[in-house]
Write a protein that holds these residues in place. Structure first.
Motif, PDB file in Angstrom:
ATOM      1  N   HIS A  70       3.228 -21.297  22.113  1.00  0.00           N
ATOM      2  CA  HIS A  70       2.360 -22.133  21.287  1.00  0.00           C
ATOM      3  C   HIS A  70       3.114 -22.572  20.028  1.00  0.00           C
ATOM      4  O   HIS A  70       3.786 -21.753  19.381  1.00  0.00           O
ATOM      5  CB  HIS A  70       1.104 -21.347  20.896  1.00  0.00           C
ATOM      6  CG  HIS A  70       0.010 -22.203  20.350  1.00  0.00           C
ATOM      7  ND1 HIS A  70       0.063 -22.763  19.096  1.00  0.00           N
ATOM      8  CD2 HIS A  70      -1.182 -22.595  20.887  1.00  0.00           C
ATOM      9  CE1 HIS A  70      -1.033 -23.450  18.873  1.00  0.00           C
ATOM     10  NE2 HIS A  70      -1.805 -23.361  19.956  1.00  0.00           N
ATOM     11  N   ASP A  98       2.284 -23.063  17.028  1.00  0.00           N
ATOM     12  CA  ASP A  98       1.975 -22.294  15.813  1.00  0.00           C
ATOM     13  C   ASP A  98       2.617 -20.909  15.813  1.00  0.00           C
ATOM     14  O   ASP A  98       2.696 -20.255  14.756  1.00  0.00           O
ATOM     15  CB  ASP A  98       0.461 -22.131  15.663  1.00  0.00           C
ATOM     16  CG  ASP A  98      -0.229 -23.469  15.418  1.00  0.00           C
ATOM     17  OD1 ASP A  98       0.477 -24.441  15.065  1.00  0.00           O
ATOM     18  OD2 ASP A  98      -1.466 -23.523  15.584  1.00  0.00           O
ATOM     19  N   ASP A  99       3.060 -20.438  17.000  1.00  0.00           N
ATOM     20  CA  ASP A  99       3.608 -19.083  17.095  1.00  0.00           C
ATOM     21  C   ASP A  99       5.126 -19.062  17.212  1.00  0.00           C
ATOM     22  O   ASP A  99       5.727 -17.981  17.221  1.00  0.00           O
ATOM     23  CB  ASP A  99       3.008 -18.357  18.311  1.00  0.00           C
ATOM     24  CG  ASP A  99       1.504 -18.195  18.195  1.00  0.00           C
ATOM     25  OD1 ASP A  99       0.979 -18.306  17.078  1.00  0.00           O
ATOM     26  OD2 ASP A  99       0.860 -17.949  19.233  1.00  0.00           O
ATOM     27  N   TRP A 140      -2.729 -14.999  25.378  1.00  0.00           N
ATOM     28  CA  TRP A 140      -2.039 -14.014  24.534  1.00  0.00           C
ATOM     29  C   TRP A 140      -1.274 -13.020  25.406  1.00  0.00           C
ATOM     30  O   TRP A 140      -1.778 -12.568  26.432  1.00  0.00           O
ATOM     31  CB  TRP A 140      -3.025 -13.231  23.667  1.00  0.00           C
ATOM     32  CG  TRP A 140      -3.475 -13.995  22.450  1.00  0.00           C
ATOM     33  CD1 TRP A 140      -4.616 -14.713  22.310  1.00  0.00           C
ATOM     34  CD2 TRP A 140      -2.776 -14.100  21.209  1.00  0.00           C
ATOM     35  NE1 TRP A 140      -4.685 -15.278  21.060  1.00  0.00           N
ATOM     36  CE2 TRP A 140      -3.567 -14.912  20.355  1.00  0.00           C
ATOM     37  CE3 TRP A 140      -1.566 -13.590  20.727  1.00  0.00           C
ATOM     38  CZ2 TRP A 140      -3.180 -15.215  19.059  1.00  0.00           C
ATOM     39  CZ3 TRP A 140      -1.181 -13.900  19.438  1.00  0.00           C
ATOM     40  CH2 TRP A 140      -1.971 -14.701  18.619  1.00  0.00           C
ATOM     41  N   HIS A 161       6.159  -7.815  20.048  1.00  0.00           N
ATOM     42  CA  HIS A 161       5.601  -8.955  19.310  1.00  0.00           C
ATOM     43  C   HIS A 161       4.554  -9.645  20.184  1.00  0.00           C
ATOM     44  O   HIS A 161       4.764  -9.817  21.392  1.00  0.00           O
ATOM     45  CB  HIS A 161       6.712  -9.936  18.941  1.00  0.00           C
ATOM     46  CG  HIS A 161       6.245 -11.043  18.037  1.00  0.00           C
ATOM     47  ND1 HIS A 161       5.844 -10.816  16.735  1.00  0.00           N
ATOM     48  CD2 HIS A 161       6.108 -12.380  18.252  1.00  0.00           C
ATOM     49  CE1 HIS A 161       5.490 -11.972  16.190  1.00  0.00           C
ATOM     50  NE2 HIS A 161       5.643 -12.933  17.087  1.00  0.00           N
ATOM     51  N   TYR A 182       2.127 -13.061  20.914  1.00  0.00           N
ATOM     52  CA  TYR A 182       2.063 -14.498  20.668  1.00  0.00           C
ATOM     53  C   TYR A 182       1.400 -15.166  21.877  1.00  0.00           C
ATOM     54  O   TYR A 182       1.138 -14.522  22.896  1.00  0.00           O
ATOM     55  CB  TYR A 182       3.456 -15.088  20.426  1.00  0.00           C
ATOM     56  CG  TYR A 182       4.464 -14.761  21.492  1.00  0.00           C
ATOM     57  CD1 TYR A 182       4.699 -15.620  22.569  1.00  0.00           C
ATOM     58  CD2 TYR A 182       5.204 -13.577  21.429  1.00  0.00           C
ATOM     59  CE1 TYR A 182       5.626 -15.310  23.550  1.00  0.00           C
ATOM     60  CE2 TYR A 182       6.137 -13.261  22.407  1.00  0.00           C
ATOM     61  CZ  TYR A 182       6.345 -14.129  23.464  1.00  0.00           C
ATOM     62  OH  TYR A 182       7.256 -13.833  24.430  1.00  0.00           O
ATOM     63  N   ARG A 183       1.135 -16.469  21.750  1.00  0.00           N
ATOM     64  CA  ARG A 183       0.470 -17.224  22.815  1.00  0.00           C
ATOM     65  C   ARG A 183       1.487 -18.060  23.587  1.00  0.00           C
ATOM     66  O   ARG A 183       2.407 -18.630  23.003  1.00  0.00           O
ATOM     67  CB  ARG A 183      -0.597 -18.148  22.223  1.00  0.00           C
ATOM     68  CG  ARG A 183      -1.803 -17.424  21.649  1.00  0.00           C
ATOM     69  CD  ARG A 183      -2.633 -18.334  20.767  1.00  0.00           C
ATOM     70  NE  ARG A 183      -1.887 -18.683  19.552  1.00  0.00           N
ATOM     71  CZ  ARG A 183      -2.362 -19.490  18.599  1.00  0.00           C
ATOM     72  NH1 ARG A 183      -3.548 -20.059  18.739  1.00  0.00           N
ATOM     73  NH2 ARG A 183      -1.636 -19.739  17.519  1.00  0.00           N
TER      74      ARG A 183
END
Length: 696
Positions: A203, A205-206, A239, A226, A228-229
């Motif tokens: 993603h 944003d990630d 996710w 970690h 993240y998407r």
């Protein structure tokens, strides 16, 4: 589904597809759980011999490599029926693993396999916290890397796929499950991708956070996790958690980065539901929770204040005792030096001897005090040797009897065949003598001291109680029939400067010194006592089997005579006064002396001067190069060069579990000129002896 997960995995893949699973407790393949399918896929694709034990009936599945060792006929059998024949081990290891406890064991030679291999038995979680089965790996050294990858996958839970990233080449390989999850071509995943190609599905944003987490993991090495998407094959973002580890080369170069992906969607949903429930609960109990929180905070503050007070009391006791003793000693040294200067100015040099003796006596007592402090802090320099403690006790028995006096009777008893240990004999003698003196002082009206030495084996529970690893130990017990100690005195007995004796009698460092020496030697000390019933002090020291053959085999060397200018000595020390003293002594002995104040200066001399006959170096040197590194650099030029380390305490740069390389010796600061000259003579004599032996 099974066919897709393990397609092309080899003959055991074909055997699994052909097997009649309907007739087994596992049931038809289309009923198998995703965890079973993923784990089986990992096993079948591995070159390591691996067997999967699944379900309540412990049904066995395995890969080609396992079949090469144990045969194809075990597929679908019950593991418990063949476990001992297969591994040579009892069922305990299998039971522990199926109960959730990983086991690593060295197998005995089994009737079926006919070879001893390292067996790793790892529990496989089913995603809910329960154990669904176990994975058994027969691991050889060259297969370690793949084994680590499998272990990561097994410990992770709900596995989506696995990856292996070769960092120097930026080659990123993934398994088929990984590739399918992100819509990648499995062939590309096997041939290798770049990191940029892999993170295209992350993603937007990630992506920055992921890049930062990856960079930090590569820089520091070790574990990595970690969340993240990512965009999966259906175009939706989900996710997940990446879980792996970065391995570095000895020089710090990042080498490899294996790991697994864990589906976090279901877990995050559960966490969100839990958070909502907790929020409701907090709303209902807000007042009560606040009161409990306030009370807990208050108790924690009180506990921290008490802990800080106890810490400051201990520090105050330590520094107060040090200041008192050192001020007395410094007064004796500085006063003697002032009077020496005055007598020299007056021309009364015949009176200098008494002041020299006084200053030297005070300096020796100061050295003894620092020695005791280093023993308490477990940083003293030890010289461990193979030791038969029963012989040591016998050798010091007469001295102890004279020390405790005729009013105290003494008995010694030893097990017939006492195991050997590796220990500093002088330190152990001092500790025994100190314990006997304490026992004498606890029996002002006379009594009996018993010294008992014996063998003991500590199992897990008893070893844990003593804060020692399980194993074989030699125990020395010193028992008296004296006044005994209360429980609170026993607890404080090892504290530095703590003593029950009158002011001016003893320093209060004897027991703390004994405790530090024994702990530094890998052992333990315990006190058992009760008021009016005497005291027993027990010293546990670990057994060293190889030490038995070495006892009494020390080579006696004749001291080397100074060879005047024919010998070259390099002296390295960052303290100018100490360096000056050593250089002056060496020159008086007739040696050609070179000197340096740190490691880099010493390196220049090593590379530009002729061959050396002896290196004398401090250990704790400044400017990025310690004494051990200087010695190693010198020995690359002259491999048999004798080395004398001069150190104030047991620095880890020199000592490795109490051992030095051949031709290396230690001289502890502060030292006498006589001790220095003797060590130099011993070092040169040892080098000459080794050279003669080599040419015989």
């Amino acid at each position: 589904m099974v066919e897709e997960m393990i397609a092309g995995a080899g003959r055991m893949h074909r055997a699994i597809l052909a097997h009649d699973w309907d007739a087994t407790p596992l049931g038809a393949r289309d009923t198998w759980t995703p965890v079973l399918i993923h784990t089986l896929g990992l096993a079948l694709a591995s070159p390591i011999p691996m067997a999967l034990i699944w379900g309540d009936d412990n049904i066995l599945l395995h890969n080609d490599a396992f079949a090469d060792l144990a045969g194809d006929t075990l597929l679908g059998s019950r593991a418990r029926d063949i476990w001992h024949e297969l591994t040579g081990l009892s069922e305990d290891a299998l039971c522990d693993c199926l109960a959730g406890k990983a086991r690593g064991l060295e197998s005995t030679r089994s009737p079926r396999i006919g070879a001893a291999l390292t067996i790793d038995c790892s529990p496989v979680p089913d995603g809910t916290g329960a154990v669904a089965g176990a994975l058994v790996m027969l691991r050889q050294k060259e297969q370690q890397q793949d084994a680590e990858r499998i272990q990561l996958a097994l410990s992770a839970g709900a596995i989506i796929g696995t990856w292996f990233w070769d960092l120097p080449t930026d080659r990123f390989t993934v398994d088929e499950a990984f590739a399918r999850s992100f819509g990648l071509d499995p062939a590309r995943g096997r041939s290798g991708l770049s990191l940029a190609q892999v993170v295209e599905t992350v993603h937007p944003d990630d992506q920055a956070g992921l890049a930062e987490a990856i960079g930090a993991a590569i820089a520091r090495g070790g574990a990595y996790a970690h969340q993240y998407r990512v965009r999966r094959h259906d175009g939706q973002y989900y996710w997940l958690e990446a879980n792996g580890r970065v391995d570095h080369a000895p020089d710090g170069t990042p080498l490899r980065f294996p790991g697994v992906l864990i589906d976090m969607e279901e877990r995050r949903a559960l966490l969100q539901e839990r958070d909502r429930a907790f929020a409701l609960l907090r709303a209902l109990n807000e007042t009560l929770e606040q009161r409990v929180a306030d009370r807990t905070t208050e108790l924690m503050r009180a506990e921290e204040a008490l802990r800080q007070s106890q810490k400051m009391e201990a520090v105050g006791q330590l520094t107060g005792g040090l200041a008192h003793d050192f001020n007395n000693l410094l007064a004796g040294i500085s006063g003697s030096l002032e009077l020496m200067a005055a007598r020299i100015a007056q021309g009364r040099v015949d009176e200098l001897g008494r002041y020299v003796d006084a200053a030297q006596g005070a300096a020796k007592r100061a050295a003894a005090l620092t020695h005791r402090l280093l023993a308490f802090s477990r940083r003293q320099t030890l010289e461990p040797k193979p030791t038969d403690i029963s012989r040591l006790v016998a050798g010091i028995e007469d001295l102890i009897r004279r020390t405790v006096g005729p009013g105290i009777s003494m008995e010694t008893e030893s097990e017939a065949t006492l195991w050997p240990t590796l220990v500093d004999q002088n330190q152990l003698e001092n500790a025994l003598l100190n314990l006997c003196i304490n026992a004498r002082d606890a029996m002002p009206n006379g009594g009996r001291i018993t010294i008992l030495t014996s063998n003991t084996t500590l199992e897990a529970d008893s070893a844990k109680a003593l804060e020692l690893p399980p194993g074989d130990y030699v125990v020395m017990r010193v028992t008296d029939t004296g006044t005994g100690m209360s429980a609170d005195l026993v607890e404080r007995a090892f504290d530095p400067f703590f003593t029950t004796k009158p002011i001016g009698v003893g320093t209060g460092l004897g027991l703390s010194m004994t405790y530090g020496f024994v702990r530094q030697s890998g052992g333990q000390v315990r006190i058992r006592s009760a008021v009016g019933h005497g005291t027993t002090v027990e010293i546990y020291l670990p057994v060293h089997g190889e030490a038995l053959a070495q006892i009494g085999q020390d080579t006696v060397l004749e001291p080397s005579q100074p060879a005047k200018a024919s010998k070259t000595v390099l002296v390295v020390d960052d303290e100018p006064i100490v360096r000056m003293l050593i250089v002056d002594v060496m020159e008086e002995l007739g040696y050609r002396v070179l000197e340096a104040g740190d490691g880099p200066q010493a390196t220049v001399i090593l590379n530009n001067q002729g061959p050396l006959d002896l290196l004398i170096t401090d250990v704790g040197l400044p400017n990025g190069m310690n004494g051990r590194q200087v010695a190693d650099a010198a020995r690359t030029l002259w491999p048999d060069l004798p080395v004398l380390f001069v150190t104030g305490y047991a620095e880890t740069a020199v000592l490795s579990h109490g051992h030095l390389k051949p031709g290396m010796q230690i001289l502890t600061k502060p030292f006498t000129i006589e001790a220095l000259t003797n060590k130099v003579a011993e070092a040169l004599a040892a080098a000459e002896h080794a050279a003669r032996q080599e040419h015989m």
